[in-house]
Design an enzyme around this catalytic site. Structure first.
Site, PDB file in Angstrom:
ATOM      1  N   CYS A  69     -84.242 -54.661  -9.161  1.00 35.61           N
ATOM      2  CA  CYS A  69     -85.629 -55.071  -8.933  1.00 35.61           C
ATOM      3  C   CYS A  69     -86.413 -55.038 -10.246  1.00 35.61           C
ATOM      4  O   CYS A  69     -86.665 -53.969 -10.804  1.00 35.61           O
ATOM      5  CB  CYS A  69     -86.226 -54.136  -7.879  1.00 35.61           C
ATOM      6  N   CYS A  72     -89.672 -53.116 -10.345  1.00 33.95           N
ATOM      7  CA  CYS A  72     -89.406 -51.669 -10.294  1.00 33.95           C
ATOM      8  C   CYS A  72     -89.125 -51.143 -11.693  1.00 33.95           C
ATOM      9  O   CYS A  72     -89.654 -50.100 -12.104  1.00 33.95           O
ATOM     10  CB  CYS A  72     -88.186 -51.370  -9.420  1.00 33.95           C
TER      11      CYS A  72
END
Ligand SMILES: [Zn+2]
Length: 148
Positions: A69, A72
């Site tokens: 991600c 993230c």
């Protein structure tokens, strides 16, 4: 002022009792010696996650993330900065949802990064999406309650 707080060791999962007055003095886990309150972001496994979110008495903010991600990964340094800023008042930890999908499913997480704030065994609030450090700090402070 001599009240103690339950704090889970993020490394070995041991529940520690730490006098509130000693929070600022770098308390260590009685079992493995890991620092319990050092302003760093600890990586949780499933067992430590469940113990800490259900038992910790200091506010605990968990970042549910995954290595694939992008947002993230971009947020990670901001999350680390927020952890330093909140040292002694809240602990910030992360859980890899790729390694522990059952936990994110149980928590009802649909998108990551997702931040969930826990206090005394209960979910207090959640925040979705990547955020700068200042917003993360403000989010935690806004849900601290009258006394921390
Ligand atoms: Zn430990």
């Amino acid at each position: 002022m001599s009240e103690s707080m339950k704090l889970t060791c993020p490394v070995c999962g041991q529940m520690n009792r730490v006098p509130e007055a000693r929070l600022a003095q770098g308390p260590k886990c009685g079992s493995c010696g890991e620092a319990l309150v050092d302003g760093r972001v600890a990586e949780l496994d499933a067992g430590a996650h469940d113990k800490a979110t259900r038992g910790d008495e200091l506010p605990l903010l968990v970042d549910y993330w995954a290595p694939w991600c992008g947002p993230c990964r971009m947020m990670a340094p901001e999350f680390a900065k927020a952890a330093q800023a909140l040292k002694g008042r809240a602990r910030l930890m992360k859980l890899n949802t790729e390694d522990f999908p059952a936990i994110s499913q149980r928590a009802g997480i649909r998108g990551i990064p997702a931040l969930i704030l826990y206090r005394r065994g209960r979910e207090v609030a959640r925040l979705a999406g990547a955020r700068p450090a200042a917003e993360i700090v403000a989010f935690v402070q806004g849900h601290m309650g009258p006394k921390v």
